[in-house]
Design a protein around this motif. Structure first.
Motif, PDB file in Angstrom:
ATOM      1  N   SER A 107      17.150 -49.570 -24.201  1.00  0.00           N
ATOM      2  CA  SER A 107      16.666 -50.794 -24.843  1.00  0.00           C
ATOM      3  C   SER A 107      16.169 -51.822 -23.830  1.00  0.00           C
ATOM      4  O   SER A 107      15.520 -52.794 -24.208  1.00  0.00           O
ATOM      5  N   HIS A 108      16.481 -51.623 -22.547  1.00  0.00           N
ATOM      6  CA  HIS A 108      16.056 -52.557 -21.511  1.00  0.00           C
ATOM      7  C   HIS A 108      15.071 -51.899 -20.542  1.00  0.00           C
ATOM      8  O   HIS A 108      14.964 -52.320 -19.392  1.00  0.00           O
ATOM      9  N   SER A 109      14.344 -50.879 -21.004  1.00  0.00           N
ATOM     10  CA  SER A 109      13.423 -50.142 -20.147  1.00  0.00           C
ATOM     11  C   SER A 109      12.017 -50.169 -20.738  1.00  0.00           C
ATOM     12  O   SER A 109      11.818 -50.516 -21.908  1.00  0.00           O
ATOM     13  N   THR A 110      11.057 -49.777 -19.916  1.00  0.00           N
ATOM     14  CA  THR A 110       9.681 -49.637 -20.385  1.00  0.00           C
ATOM     15  C   THR A 110       9.527 -48.297 -21.103  1.00  0.00           C
ATOM     16  O   THR A 110      10.469 -47.512 -21.196  1.00  0.00           O
ATOM     17  N   ILE A 111       8.320 -48.033 -21.593  1.00  0.00           N
ATOM     18  CA  ILE A 111       8.075 -46.777 -22.305  1.00  0.00           C
ATOM     19  C   ILE A 111       8.276 -45.585 -21.382  1.00  0.00           C
ATOM     20  O   ILE A 111       8.799 -44.536 -21.796  1.00  0.00           O
ATOM     21  N   PHE A 112       7.915 -45.733 -20.104  1.00  0.00           N
ATOM     22  CA  PHE A 112       8.129 -44.643 -19.155  1.00  0.00           C
ATOM     23  C   PHE A 112       9.623 -44.407 -18.942  1.00  0.00           C
ATOM     24  O   PHE A 112      10.069 -43.268 -18.787  1.00  0.00           O
ATOM     25  N   GLY A 113      10.403 -45.491 -18.919  1.00  0.00           N
ATOM     26  CA  GLY A 113      11.847 -45.346 -18.772  1.00  0.00           C
ATOM     27  C   GLY A 113      12.470 -44.640 -19.958  1.00  0.00           C
ATOM     28  O   GLY A 113      13.395 -43.828 -19.797  1.00  0.00           O
TER      29      GLY A 113
ATOM     30  N   MET B 107      14.485 -41.041 -19.803  1.00  0.00           N
ATOM     31  CA  MET B 107      15.830 -40.811 -20.317  1.00  0.00           C
ATOM     32  C   MET B 107      15.859 -39.672 -21.329  1.00  0.00           C
ATOM     33  O   MET B 107      16.831 -38.933 -21.430  1.00  0.00           O
ATOM     34  N   SER B 108      14.774 -39.519 -22.088  1.00  0.00           N
ATOM     35  CA  SER B 108      14.697 -38.384 -23.015  1.00  0.00           C
ATOM     36  C   SER B 108      14.638 -37.074 -22.249  1.00  0.00           C
ATOM     37  O   SER B 108      15.302 -36.090 -22.608  1.00  0.00           O
TER      38      SER B 108
ATOM     39  N   ASN C  41       8.925 -41.534 -12.763  1.00  0.00           N
ATOM     40  CA  ASN C  41       9.366 -42.740 -12.059  1.00  0.00           C
ATOM     41  C   ASN C  41       8.243 -43.352 -11.235  1.00  0.00           C
ATOM     42  O   ASN C  41       8.101 -44.583 -11.181  1.00  0.00           O
ATOM     43  N   ILE C  42       7.438 -42.502 -10.590  1.00  0.00           N
ATOM     44  CA  ILE C  42       6.294 -43.013  -9.831  1.00  0.00           C
ATOM     45  C   ILE C  42       5.285 -43.657 -10.775  1.00  0.00           C
ATOM     46  O   ILE C  42       4.737 -44.736 -10.492  1.00  0.00           O
ATOM     47  N   ALA C  43       5.023 -43.001 -11.914  1.00  0.00           N
ATOM     48  CA  ALA C  43       4.094 -43.553 -12.895  1.00  0.00           C
ATOM     49  C   ALA C  43       4.586 -44.898 -13.418  1.00  0.00           C
ATOM     50  O   ALA C  43       3.799 -45.833 -13.630  1.00  0.00           O
ATOM     51  N   GLU C  44       5.896 -45.006 -13.625  1.00  0.00           N
ATOM     52  CA  GLU C  44       6.447 -46.277 -14.118  1.00  0.00           C
ATOM     53  C   GLU C  44       6.311 -47.374 -13.081  1.00  0.00           C
ATOM     54  O   GLU C  44       5.987 -48.528 -13.412  1.00  0.00           O
TER      55      GLU C  44
END
Length: 238
Positions: free
Chosen positions: A16-22, A26-27, A212-215
């Protein structure tokens, strides 16, 4: 899967505290790594040392061969990898919860109109619903946890190769030393299935690094774009 429930709950809070990449990361971590690891790997690996057959019955030879070839089993190595790579995310979650707690306290002070003789800073990192905005020190914290996750993933991928010396699981291992007086061939059970899992887990680690690099790039570009628009607005106002 019960032993992974705590990790799953923590990751849900971070989501809930991450971007779409995050959220995608996690998925990938939970579904494609933890779930697969918990559901299928133990059945294939099982008691690897007990399932290994050697062409000698010398006491202790099988143990010496296995210990030399597998200083740590693949399953334990992957569990250690998942827990270690997830640690920076948990540290970030702790930072977020601390920020939210402090800012909620500020809101209560503002609502109660206390400390009228002092200036009370207004909350800037979170809203009334607990949603955080990535900026300032919180953005630095988020970027740092991404950087550490990348470094840890790469370290485990490189470490896996140096520990085992192979990616494709061999059908047999030739060993001499310890209790094995001559060259001894030890045959590994289900090498093809093990190879599939090794490649799959490596692919997930590489995908984790890419996400992670993309984020990081997404956050850097978006912040630069926001700053550019802010400067443009100021110039138009002047």
């Amino acid at each position: 899967m019960g032993e992974w429930s705590f990790l799953s709950e923590m990751l849900d809070k971070v989501e809930s505290h991450s971007t779409i990449f995050g959220k995608v990361w996690m998925s990938v971590l939970f579904i494609f790594r933890i779930f697969i690891l918990a559901a299928g790997v133990d059945r294939i690996w099982g008691d690897e040392q007990g399932n290994m057959d050697c062409n000698t019955k010398s006491p202790g030879c099988k143990n010496a061969c296995y210990d030399a070839s597998f200083p740590i089993s693949h399953t334990r190595f992957w569990v250690l990898q998942i827990l270690t790579v997830s640690t920076p995310t948990f540290i970030y979650l702790g930072h977020v919860l601390l920020v939210i707690r402090k800012e909620n306290k500020l809101r209560r002070h503002l609502e109660q109109k206390q400390d009228l003789n002092r200036m009370i800073k207004s909350p800037k990192y979170s809203d009334e619903h607990g949603k955080v905005h990535l900026k300032g020190f919180l953005l630095v914290s988020y970027m740092m946890q991404l950087l550490f996750k990348i470094l840890l993933e790469v370290a485990f991928v490189v470490g896996q190769y140096f520990i085992y010396g192979f990616i494709i699981m061999p059908e047999k291992i030739t060993f001499q030393g310890g209790s094995c007086q001559t060259d001894t061939n030890c045959f590994i059970s289900r090498p093809t299935e093990k190879t599939v899992f090794i490649i799959f887990m490596l692919a997930m680690a590489v995908l984790s690094v890419v996400l992670n690099i993309a984020e990081m790039l997404h956050l850097i570009i978006s912040k630069l774009w926001q700053n550019k628009r802010r400067r443009s607005d100021l110039n138009l106002t002047d």
